[in-house]
Each structure stands twice: as structure tokens, then as C-alpha cells.
Design a protein around this motif. Sequence first.
Motif, PDB file in Angstrom:
ATOM      1  N   ASN A  52      26.083  -3.169 -18.355  1.00 30.67           N
ATOM      2  CA  ASN A  52      25.368  -4.503 -19.081  1.00 30.67           C
ATOM      3  C   ASN A  52      26.128  -5.845 -18.752  1.00 30.67           C
ATOM      4  O   ASN A  52      27.061  -6.011 -19.229  1.00 30.67           O
ATOM      5  CB  ASN A  52      25.166  -4.052 -20.701  1.00 30.67           C
ATOM      6  CG  ASN A  52      24.314  -5.234 -21.561  1.00 30.67           C
ATOM      7  OD1 ASN A  52      24.959  -6.385 -21.723  1.00 30.67           O
ATOM      8  ND2 ASN A  52      23.109  -4.949 -21.541  1.00 30.67           N
TER       9      ASN A  52
ATOM     10  N   ILE B  27      31.307  -7.731 -17.727  1.00 38.23           N
ATOM     11  CA  ILE B  27      30.235  -6.423 -17.765  1.00 38.23           C
ATOM     12  C   ILE B  27      30.690  -5.571 -18.679  1.00 38.23           C
ATOM     13  O   ILE B  27      31.689  -5.208 -18.961  1.00 38.23           O
ATOM     14  CB  ILE B  27      30.205  -5.894 -16.521  1.00 38.23           C
ATOM     15  CG1 ILE B  27      29.715  -6.685 -15.194  1.00 38.23           C
ATOM     16  CG2 ILE B  27      29.230  -4.488 -16.675  1.00 38.23           C
ATOM     17  CD1 ILE B  27      30.045  -5.958 -13.878  1.00 38.23           C
ATOM     18  N   SER B  28      29.765  -5.181 -19.577  1.00 36.40           N
ATOM     19  CA  SER B  28      29.841  -4.229 -20.736  1.00 36.40           C
ATOM     20  C   SER B  28      29.962  -2.685 -20.157  1.00 36.40           C
ATOM     21  O   SER B  28      29.016  -2.402 -19.561  1.00 36.40           O
ATOM     22  CB  SER B  28      29.160  -4.522 -21.864  1.00 36.40           C
ATOM     23  OG  SER B  28      29.304  -3.345 -22.951  1.00 36.40           O
TER      24      SER B  28
ATOM     25  N   SER C  82      21.735 -12.596 -18.493  1.00 43.91           N
ATOM     26  CA  SER C  82      22.561 -11.929 -19.765  1.00 43.91           C
ATOM     27  C   SER C  82      21.837 -10.765 -20.421  1.00 43.91           C
ATOM     28  O   SER C  82      20.789 -11.187 -20.693  1.00 43.91           O
ATOM     29  CB  SER C  82      23.137 -12.789 -20.619  1.00 43.91           C
ATOM     30  OG  SER C  82      23.999 -12.487 -21.672  1.00 43.91           O
ATOM     31  N   GLY C  83      22.443  -9.705 -20.487  1.00 47.78           N
ATOM     32  CA  GLY C  83      21.956  -8.198 -21.140  1.00 47.78           C
ATOM     33  C   GLY C  83      21.176  -7.396 -20.149  1.00 47.78           C
ATOM     34  O   GLY C  83      20.894  -6.417 -20.488  1.00 47.78           O
TER      35      GLY C  83
ATOM     36  N   ASN D  59      20.563  -4.683 -17.276  1.00 52.15           N
ATOM     37  CA  ASN D  59      21.438  -3.569 -17.059  1.00 52.15           C
ATOM     38  C   ASN D  59      21.259  -3.288 -15.325  1.00 52.15           C
ATOM     39  O   ASN D  59      20.381  -3.522 -14.608  1.00 52.15           O
ATOM     40  CB  ASN D  59      20.322  -2.298 -17.620  1.00 52.15           C
ATOM     41  CG  ASN D  59      20.535  -2.670 -19.125  1.00 52.15           C
ATOM     42  OD1 ASN D  59      21.625  -2.986 -19.741  1.00 52.15           O
ATOM     43  ND2 ASN D  59      19.619  -2.002 -19.874  1.00 52.15           N
TER      44      ASN D  59
END
Length: 583
Positions: A239, A260-261, A415-416, A418
Motif C-alpha cells: 500500500n 510503502i506499507s 496515496s493508499g 495497492n
Amino acid sequence: MNNDFINQLATIIDTQANDPTVVELPEDAPFEAEQREWLSGLLTAYRTIAQAAASANEDVVGTPMQIYYGSQSGNAEVLVKDLKKYAATQGFEASIDELDSITPAELAAHSHILIVCSTFGEGEPPDNAKHFYTSLMEDEALALPDTLNFSVCGLGDSSYAFFNKCGEDISQKLSAAGAVNCQDFIACDVDFDDSYGEWKGSVFETEVFKSAAGAANTSVAANDDDIPAYDKNRPFIGNLISGQNLSAEQSAKRVNHIEISLAGGGEDMHYDVGDALGVWPLNCPAEVEEILAAGGFTGREVVEQKNGSASLRVLLNTKLDITTVNAKALETWGIESVEDDFQVIDVLTQLKPGLDAQTLVNGLRTLQPRLYSIASSPKKHPSEVHLTIGEVHYDLFEKARKGVASTFLGNRLTSGGNFGVYIQSSAHFHIPVNDEAPLIMIGPGTGIAPFRAFLEEREMRQAIGKNWLFFGDQHEAQDFLYRDEIAAWQDSGLLTETSLAWSRDTDKKVYVQTHILEQGEQFYEWLESGAYIYICGDASRMAADVDKAIRQVIAEHGGLDEAAVEAYMNKLGDEHRYQRDVY
């Protein structure tokens, strides 16, 4: 049966479970003759079953086989691990080593050898295959026995002139030296999965391998303990946290810091500093529309792929490389030749505007992930990974062009958003466990990425070893990536030395190798005190010039001739004190 009988029987069965070889009843067991006879038969049967089960769980020893690899980005290293598992199911007990772990002459001691080797740059061997390759090519008198059976799988990129040169050279030289090539050399392109799979299966179907196979260990195929949960073909869904432009407005470049998450990935998405992140991009919708218009397509055309049918628009957006024109594409489209830089859109607008949708798709390569050096330490940023990516923009045939993944992450993914990611381990590019060891890090431009990670890691580990960073770019005012972080590390003492090179700020062209030569005495002192050298960036120019400068420093300040310098460099490599992440 009474309770005493049942209790005694339970005790004996427990003893049998701990040691199946125990079959005799204790002399003092309170059983009558008929009961003893019945129990003896029961326990003998129990022992037979237990021993059969134990035997089934023992490791099966197959025929010895050696697997060697040469890998720059890590793809060949991933494949040989798969190859070892498959070999076990085919009756071979394989060991894995880098090509540089053996000399060509030492191959004669083995009977079955498989090699997976990549080619990068201008037909160059990977760093961990360089000595083997050079020795093999230079040894005109090499003689290998016909008892040595081998096969080579090459990894490369057909858009380069020297496609799979190293693997092909190795295969031809081993054959010329007398070894038996039991399965023809295969040249895999960037979408190597199918070609590699066909080669792997074919090797073990050859008569020489089938006749030599030992007992197959099929339990290996079912043991997934060391198979990563996420890889190239099974990516984790990352993400996008944020993207920040690191370049000043006046810069000729745009370099982005991408965060990146990896939340939810846990240990399955753990990485070490020095590793790379594989990123699955999507194509630019505007470029897809341009291709559809050039070919006269609606995008609704249904075309066949090996995994089923799909609409042309979906495939062009998500599954196919809509840029590269290689030899397979030209053959499929019935084109003899094109200019070297021709891309798919150029073919459609200038040469083949009438291609039907299926023929177009048949000539396109599959879209591939991009590998980026990780620019963060997991100790400082848990559940996150950071990248340093320069957006690719250029003009070709009076038309603006751009990179796929760099612009996908830099300005098309919000942003956000996937997207698929996976960790590519880079065992050849890791910092030492010894926190007292000095590190010399050389990475101009986006080559600074892994060194940001190295410095964060050493900061978090409170490592006391000295650190020397060589960094530079075109202009200090516009291109000083991570300026504030570097200044903070200088102030804290984490960065012992910092050598900055700005190639276009003065009339004199100053590069990182310029500072290596100017500070040669100190550089050599660091080497003599056990320093590790790390280089990241362009292989053909920067890395080659840096290597030349280091050799010059060693010759001048070590008082060594050319042969002694080569031996010094080889020793650094053998001790893993000279490591490169180059492309």
C-alpha cells in the motif's frame, strides 16, 4: 479383561512407542501363557508397523549432483533453490554453490552438473561468476572428461545486443572441452518462468539423468517450510503511504522517495538492508489508448493467452509489455528488421498499422516486475519499505517517452493505492554482522538508496564501525538527495567521512571516482584496516570507472604491480569485502 491386564498393556504399549525394537514382554508381567502368546504377536506386529513408518520418514539419499549459479539481481539464485528441490524428487541430492566457488578444471571431479547463469550489461558475467567465466574463456587447454554431464540455463534480456552471452559461452566452452551437454542450452528472456520450467523438466528426462537417478525424495515437494509465502508469482499487496520528490524544481531529473506499507505481511515480508523490492507496475492508460488507436482497435477484442482469453484493453493495461520490440516480436509480426530503438507504438504507426489483435498480442512480452534497491532499515521503519526511484523520461523520434514502473510509482499511483510487491534477497550485498567493521559506500544518484538503508541500520544497531559515503550527482543545489539526513549523520558522527561529487557545478568534471583518487592514501588505509567496499549504480560506466580508480589506489599506495593488484582485489572478493549492486 481385568484392570491389571489393561494397565500392564498400556504400560507396554507406551514403552513400544518410545522404542519400537522392544518386543519381549517383561518376565514379571502378570500374564498367563495364552495371554503372553497373544501379546507377543501383537507387539511384533506393532514393531513392524512402527519401523516401516520410521523408515518412510528417513531422508532418502539420491545421486550426488552439483548446481552452480551466477546471479546479479538474484533471479538465478531463486531458480537454483527451486531446482534443488525438484532434483530431490527426481532422485538427485544436489548442492548449490556460486560459480566462483569452483575452477573450470575442478568440474572434472563431478558427474552431473547444472548451471543457471545470467548476463547483464554489455554481455558481462555476474560478479559471483566473473572469475569462473574469465578462467573458462581464457583456458585454451581445458580438458574435461566425458563422464561430466551438464546443462546450462541462461537468463537475459532479449532487448540487449548480447542476449544471454555468458550462459551460451559457458555451455559452448564446456562442450568444446569434452564434457557432455545432455540438454541443449536454453536462453531465457525476462519472462523466464515457462522457459526455465521446460528446461528443468527436460534435463531430468534425458537418458543420462534418468539412468543415474537414485531414490526420489518426494517428501521434499510437499515440504513448503522454506518456500516464501510471497514471491514474484505470488506477490504481497503493498500500500502506497506517500511519495516525495527529492529533486529541486530546477533539476533535470525527478527522483522520488517512495514509502510503502507492508502491514499484514509479518515475517513473510521481512527484509534485510541490501535486499531489493520487486514491484509489479501497471501500464499507463494514456499509452494503452494510443496503441489501441494506432492499431485501429476498440479494446474489446477478445484474444487468447495460455491461461485463457481476455479483452485486449485489459491485457495491454495489466499483463503485457507495451514497449519492447524484440526478435520474437519481429518474427511474429512478419517484420525483417527495425531501428534499434523502435517501440511497439512505432511499429504500429510506421510499419504495421493493420495487425490484428491476436497477432499483436502474440508478439508482446509479458509485463515484468521491476527490482529496486531498498532504501530503509526495517529496524527504523517496521512494516514499511522505502525506495529511491528516478523517473524515466526521454525523447525518441521526436516523441516524449517514459518508464513504466518509475512513473507508475512516481505520479500515477495515488496515496493508499495497492499494488503487488515481493522481497528479492540479495545475499551478495549485505553489511557484515561485525559492527566494528569500517564501511565504504559508493553510490552516486539513486545509487544512494541501499546506503541510506545501511546507515539507518548501523544507527539503530549503534554500530561503532566507521562509515565513509561517496555520493554525487549533477548539481549540489538541485540533486543533493537526502541532504538533511546526511547532514544529521555527519553531525552525530555516524558518517565519519563524506565525499561529495558534483559533476556540473564547475568547469572540472568531478565524479565519485575523482575523490577516490584524490583521497587514495586514506582510502587504502581504510582497506588495510579491514574496510568493506560497497558500490551501487550504473554498471557499464560508474561502477567500471570506480573499479579502475580503486585498483589505481591499491597499486599506488600499496606499491603493487598489476598481478598483485588483481590478487588484492580477488582477496577482497573472497572475503566478501567488495560487493556491488549494479545494473
